[in-house]
Write a protein that holds these residues in place. Structure first.
Motif, PDB file in Angstrom:
ATOM      1  N   SER A 418      35.875  30.422  10.811  1.00  0.00           N
ATOM      2  CA  SER A 418      35.648  31.746  11.401  1.00  0.00           C
ATOM      3  C   SER A 418      34.781  32.638  10.522  1.00  0.00           C
ATOM      4  O   SER A 418      34.072  33.515  11.021  1.00  0.00           O
ATOM      5  CB  SER A 418      36.986  32.436  11.679  1.00  0.00           C
ATOM      6  N   LYS A 419      34.815  32.422   9.203  1.00  0.00           N
ATOM      7  CA  LYS A 419      34.025  33.232   8.274  1.00  0.00           C
ATOM      8  C   LYS A 419      33.264  32.306   7.330  1.00  0.00           C
ATOM      9  O   LYS A 419      33.667  32.112   6.178  1.00  0.00           O
ATOM     10  CB  LYS A 419      34.922  34.178   7.491  1.00  0.00           C
ATOM     11  N   PRO A 420      32.167  31.727   7.803  1.00  0.00           N
ATOM     12  CA  PRO A 420      31.451  30.709   7.024  1.00  0.00           C
ATOM     13  C   PRO A 420      30.625  31.276   5.863  1.00  0.00           C
ATOM     14  O   PRO A 420      29.403  31.354   5.923  1.00  0.00           O
ATOM     15  CB  PRO A 420      30.559  30.038   8.066  1.00  0.00           C
ATOM     16  N   SER A 421      31.306  31.686   4.801  1.00  0.00           N
ATOM     17  CA  SER A 421      30.627  32.134   3.591  1.00  0.00           C
ATOM     18  C   SER A 421      30.077  30.917   2.848  1.00  0.00           C
ATOM     19  O   SER A 421      30.431  29.766   3.159  1.00  0.00           O
ATOM     20  CB  SER A 421      31.615  32.867   2.690  1.00  0.00           C
ATOM     21  N   PRO A 422      29.206  31.125   1.835  1.00  0.00           N
ATOM     22  CA  PRO A 422      28.690  29.979   1.067  1.00  0.00           C
ATOM     23  C   PRO A 422      29.806  29.106   0.488  1.00  0.00           C
ATOM     24  O   PRO A 422      29.724  27.876   0.533  1.00  0.00           O
ATOM     25  CB  PRO A 422      27.869  30.641  -0.039  1.00  0.00           C
ATOM     26  N   GLU A 423      30.878  29.748  -0.043  1.00  0.00           N
ATOM     27  CA  GLU A 423      31.983  28.960  -0.584  1.00  0.00           C
ATOM     28  C   GLU A 423      32.688  28.199   0.532  1.00  0.00           C
ATOM     29  O   GLU A 423      33.042  27.029   0.369  1.00  0.00           O
ATOM     30  CB  GLU A 423      32.998  29.847  -1.310  1.00  0.00           C
ATOM     31  N   ALA A 424      32.860  28.856   1.667  1.00  0.00           N
ATOM     32  CA  ALA A 424      33.526  28.205   2.794  1.00  0.00           C
ATOM     33  C   ALA A 424      32.737  26.995   3.260  1.00  0.00           C
ATOM     34  O   ALA A 424      33.310  25.946   3.588  1.00  0.00           O
ATOM     35  CB  ALA A 424      33.704  29.197   3.939  1.00  0.00           C
ATOM     36  N   GLN A 425      31.412  27.113   3.306  1.00  0.00           N
ATOM     37  CA  GLN A 425      30.580  25.987   3.722  1.00  0.00           C
ATOM     38  C   GLN A 425      30.727  24.815   2.756  1.00  0.00           C
ATOM     39  O   GLN A 425      30.832  23.651   3.163  1.00  0.00           O
ATOM     40  CB  GLN A 425      29.115  26.422   3.791  1.00  0.00           C
ATOM     41  N   MET A 426      30.738  25.138   1.462  1.00  0.00           N
ATOM     42  CA  MET A 426      30.876  24.093   0.456  1.00  0.00           C
ATOM     43  C   MET A 426      32.229  23.404   0.572  1.00  0.00           C
ATOM     44  O   MET A 426      32.321  22.163   0.570  1.00  0.00           O
ATOM     45  CB  MET A 426      30.710  24.687  -0.947  1.00  0.00           C
ATOM     46  N   LEU A 427      33.287  24.196   0.704  1.00  0.00           N
ATOM     47  CA  LEU A 427      34.628  23.627   0.797  1.00  0.00           C
ATOM     48  C   LEU A 427      34.801  22.823   2.078  1.00  0.00           C
ATOM     49  O   LEU A 427      35.403  21.749   2.076  1.00  0.00           O
ATOM     50  CB  LEU A 427      35.676  24.739   0.716  1.00  0.00           C
ATOM     51  N   HIS A 464      25.601  27.339  10.108  1.00  0.00           N
ATOM     52  CA  HIS A 464      25.707  27.571   8.673  1.00  0.00           C
ATOM     53  C   HIS A 464      25.865  26.256   7.908  1.00  0.00           C
ATOM     54  O   HIS A 464      25.285  26.072   6.837  1.00  0.00           O
ATOM     55  CB  HIS A 464      26.885  28.498   8.368  1.00  0.00           C
ATOM     56  N   MET A 465      26.676  25.355   8.453  1.00  0.00           N
ATOM     57  CA  MET A 465      26.859  24.059   7.819  1.00  0.00           C
ATOM     58  C   MET A 465      25.539  23.286   7.772  1.00  0.00           C
ATOM     59  O   MET A 465      25.205  22.641   6.771  1.00  0.00           O
ATOM     60  CB  MET A 465      27.908  23.247   8.588  1.00  0.00           C
ATOM     61  N   LEU A 466      24.785  23.368   8.862  1.00  0.00           N
ATOM     62  CA  LEU A 466      23.500  22.697   8.917  1.00  0.00           C
ATOM     63  C   LEU A 466      22.548  23.284   7.882  1.00  0.00           C
ATOM     64  O   LEU A 466      21.884  22.556   7.142  1.00  0.00           O
ATOM     65  CB  LEU A 466      22.904  22.824  10.316  1.00  0.00           C
TER      66      LEU A 466
END
Length: 607
Positions: A418-427, A464-466
Motif C-alpha cells: 500500500s505504501k511502496p517506499s524505496p525500503e518497501a520495494q527492496m524488502l 514501483h517494483m518494476l
C-alpha cells in the motif's frame, strides 16, 4: 549374447538419435555395430587409451571416471559414451568400467564420424559442445514423471492389513498407497507390516489406516530425480509418492532410481542429514566447491547445478532445526523457517550468504520469545559455521523484525504494497522469493496466495517494483563493448551477479507478480510467464536463452577459479573470454536490456 539384425533394429529404434534416422540410414548403419559382451568389473578403456568407437549400452551398467579416478557418471541401457574423444584425437579423456555383466554395442570410429557428418539429428545429439544447454538422460535432469511408476498399488483406508499384504504380494511391490477418492491419505510398506502388524501381533483384519504413515511426504511430477534421492537420503525412506495437488499420480522407489551424476550431492545430503553438530556439517559443506566443479565439468545445466547445491543448504538448515529442538525441547507453538534470496529461489552457487526468517503461529505470545530467539541464533550460527555467512543486511531470523507471527507478516506485506517506499520495494523484492524450508508449511500457504493477489491488483506497487528492478542493468558499453567496473579491487571486470543474473531475476519476479505465479525459481517463473501469456513465446525463448548463457558463464567462471585454487566470486574479466564467447555474452546482455525496455514501457509481451 548375440543380436540378430531384427533385434538390433528394434533396440536402436528405441534409442535417440537412431529413432530419428531415415529408414535407409538406419539400415545402412546396422551392419557396422559390433556386439561386445563383458563381465562385471572389466575395463572397457582406460585413460589415454585409443578409442575403438562409440559405445552404446544394450544391457548392464558402466561407471565413467575422470582423470582423478572420480566417478562422474553411472550409465545404464540406451546410454552412449566415448563420443567426445572420437570428436578430438581418438584418445580417451576418461576411463570406463562395467559395474555388472554388460552387453555393449560398438560403432567403429569411421562409421560414427560418417553418421554425424551425414545425419543432422545425430550431429546435434552427439556434438553437445555446440549446445549451451546439453541434455543427457541422467537422474539429476530427469523429471520425476519420467521415473515414476504411473500405476501405483492403492487401497482404501478401510481395507485390512491382510488384503493390503495380499495385494502387495500379487503385484510384487513393497508398498501400497492409501487413497480416498484419488486423494493420497497415507502409505504402508513391507516394513510397516512386519514392524507394526507381525511384531506388534495385530489382528490381520486391522484396518490399514491404523498401520499406514498418514499424509506422507510427496513430490509433484515436475520435480527432478535428485529431489527424490535427496529426500530418501535425508528422511531414510524408500518410497516417495508423486501427486498433482493432493491426487496420487505415481510413486518412485529406490529400485526406480539409477544413481547418475547426482550421487555425489546425495552423499553430501546424507552426511549432513545425520551430522551430530555444525562442525561436522561444516566438514561436509567444505566439499561444495569441488561438487560445483564436478557438476559444471560434466555438462549439467545451470539450474540443475544450483538446485543440487541449494538442496545441501536446505538439508543443513533442517538438520540444525532438528538439533535446536533437541537442545531446546519442542516448540511452544508451530513455526516455519523460510529462506529468501538465492536459497529461496534454489539458485545458490559457490558464493552464498544466508537470508532467512521465521513465521510463528498466531498463538505466539511474548512468553515464547526466548525459545524462538534461541532457536534462530542456534540455526544462524550453525549456518555461518557451515560457510553460509551472516547476511550483511541482517535479513535473518535472528533479527526480531524477521521473527514474527503470521498476522504481523500479513501486516508487513500489506504495508509494503500500500505504501511502496524505496525500503518497501527492496524488502518486498526479497520477501517475494520466500520458500519454506522446515516447520509447519501451512503457515505460509494462504499468505503467499493472498499477497500475490493483493500485489497484482495494485498497479502503483507493481510500477514501483518494476522501476526498482530496472536499477540493475546489463553491463553494455558503447561500440559493441562491455561496461566494466572502473576502479577498485574488481577493476576491468563484469559483475555477473548484479549486472548479469540479477536483472533477469528481477524480470522474473515482475512477471510472477503480474500473473500471480507461485513459482519462486527464476527459470520456472519465466517458463510460467510464457505459459500465462505475460511473456510471449518468442520473447520468452530469447530471455531464457540469454539467462542460460549468463548463468552458465557465471558458474563456469567460478568453477575455473576453484580449479585454480582461488575463492570463487562473480567478477569476470572479459579478456579471459574468446572473441566468440564475448560476442555471445554481449548478445545475451542485449536481449535482457531489450526485455527490460519492453517491461519499462508496459510491453512485457514481446512479439
Amino acid at each position: 549374447m548375440a543380436l540378430d539384425t531384427a533385434a538390433l533394429r528394434r533396440f536402436l529404434s528405441s534409442v535417440h538419435p537412431y529413432d530419428a534416422l531415415p529408414e535407409e540410414a538406419l539400415s545402412g548403419l546396422l551392419p557396422a555395430f559390433r556386439v561386445q559382451n563383458m563381465a562385471a568389473g572389466e575395463d572397457i578403456y582406460r585413460l589415454g587409451d585409443p578409442l575403438e568407437g562409440l559405445y552404446l549400452i544394450h544391457s548392464g551398467s558402466v561407471a565413467v571416471r575422470d582423470q582423478n579416478a572420480v566417478q562422474i557418471s553411472q550409465l545404464g541401457p540406451r546410454n552412449s559414451f566415448g563420443e567426445r574423444g572420437l570428436g578430438r584425437d581418438g584418445i580417451a579423456a576418461t576411463s570406463a568400467r562395467t559395474l555388472e555383466d554388460t552387453v555393449l554395442l560398438v560403432l567403429p570410429k569411421s562409421d560414427f564420424l560418417r553418421l554425424v557428418e551425414t545425419q543432422p539429428e545425430a550431429a546435434k545429439f552427439f556434438d553437445r559442445s555446440r549446445s549451451p544447454r546439453p541434455k543427457r538422460p541422467d537422474l539429476a535432469t530427469s523429471p520425476v514423471e519420467t521415473l515414476m511408476a504411473r500405476d501405483p498399488l492403492t487401497c482404501g483406508p478401510s481395507a485390512t492389513v491382510r488384503d493390503a499384504a495380499k495385494a502387495m504380494a500379487e503385484r510384487h511391490v513393497s508398498s501400497i498407497c492409501i487413497t480416498d477418492g484419488g486423494v493420497l491419505r497415507g502409505i504402508a510398506t513391507i516394513r510397516d507390516l512386519s514392524g507394526k502388524v507381525v511384531a506388534g501381533a495385530l489382528p490381520y483384519d486391522t484396518p490399514i489406516a491404523q498401520v499406514m504413515t498418514p499424509d506422507p511426504l510427496s513430490l509433484p511430477p515436475s520435480a527432478i530425480g535428485s529431489d527424490v534421492l535427496h529426500i530418501m537420503m535425508e528422511r531414510r525412506i524408500g518410497h516417495v509418492p508423486v501427486c498433482t495437488g493432493q491426487t496420487l499420480v505415481g510413486i518412485v522407489t529406490q529400485t526406480d532410481l539409477t544413481r547418475f551424476q547426482a550421487t555425489s550431492s546425495a552423499e553430501l545430503v546424507s552426511e549432513i542429514a545425520h551430522a551430530s553438530d555444525a562442525q561436522e556439517m561444516a566438514r561436509v559443506t567444505a566439499r561444495i566447491p569441488q561438487l560445483l566443479v564436478q557438476l559444471v565439468g560434466t555438462g549439467n545445466r545451470h539450474e540443475v547445478v544450483t538446485r543440487l547445491i541449494t538442496d545441501i543448504a536446505d538439508t543443513a538448515t533442517r538438520r540444525l532445526l532438528a538439533l535446536a529442538e533437541k537442545r531446546l525441547g519442542p516448540p511452544p507453538v508451530p513455526y516455519l523457517w523460510l529462506a529468501c534470496g538465492s536459497q529461496g529461489r534454489q539458485e545458490q552457487t559457490g558464493v552464498s550468504d544466508q537470508d532467512n526468517c521465521l513465521m510463528l503461529d498466531d498463538r505466539y505470545s511474548e512468553e515464547d520469545a526466548p525459545y524462538f530467539k534461541a532457536l534462530a541464533q542456534f540455526v544462524c550460527d550453525g549456518l555461518n559455521t557451515c560457510g553460509y555467512v551472516y547476511c550483511p543486511g541482517d535479513m535473518m531470523a535472528t533479527s526480531p523484525r524477521w521473527r514474527q507471527p503470521v498476522s504481523i507478516w500479513k501486516t508487513y506485506f500489506k504495508g509494503w504494497i500500500s505504501k511502496p517506499s524505496p525500503e518497501a520495494q527492496m524488502l518486498a523484492s526479497v520477501m517475494f522469493d520466500l520458500r519454506p524450508i522446515g516447520g509447519t508449511a501451512s503457515l505460509f500457504e494462504n499468505l503467499q496466495d493472498q499477497t500475490l493477489a493483493l500485489a497484482a491488483k495494485n498497479s502503483i506497487f507493481v510500477a514501483h517494483m518494476l522501476s526498482n528492478s530496472l536499477k540493475h542493468t546489463p553491463p553494455l558499453g558503447l561500440l559493441r563493448g562491455f561496461a566494466t567496473i572502473r576502479n577498485g579491487e574488481h577493476k576491468n571486470t563484469l559483475d555477473l551477479k548484479h549486472n548479469g543474473v540479477v536483472p533477469v531475476v528481477d524480470l522474473g519476479r515482475i512477471y510472477a507478480l503480474q500473473a500471480q505465479l507461485n513459482a519462486v525459481n527464476t527459470r520456472a517463473r519465466l517458463e510460467a510467464a510464457q505459459a500465462a501469456g505475460v511473456l510471449s513465446a518468442s520473447g520468452g525463448r530469447d530471455l531464457l536463452d540469454a539467462y542460460d548463457l549468463i548463468a552458465e558463464t557465471r558458474l563456469e567462471h567460478q568453477a575455473a577459479q576453484i580449479r585454480a585454487g582461488e575463492a570463487p566470486n562473480n567478477y569476470l574479466a572479459p579478456s579471459s573470454l574468446s572473441d566468440f564467447e564475448r560476442s555471445h555474452l554481449r548478445d545475451a546482455f542485449v536481449v535482457v536490456k531489450s526485455l527490460q525496455a519492453a517491461a519499462g514501457h508496459g510491453k512485457a509481451m514481446l512479439s
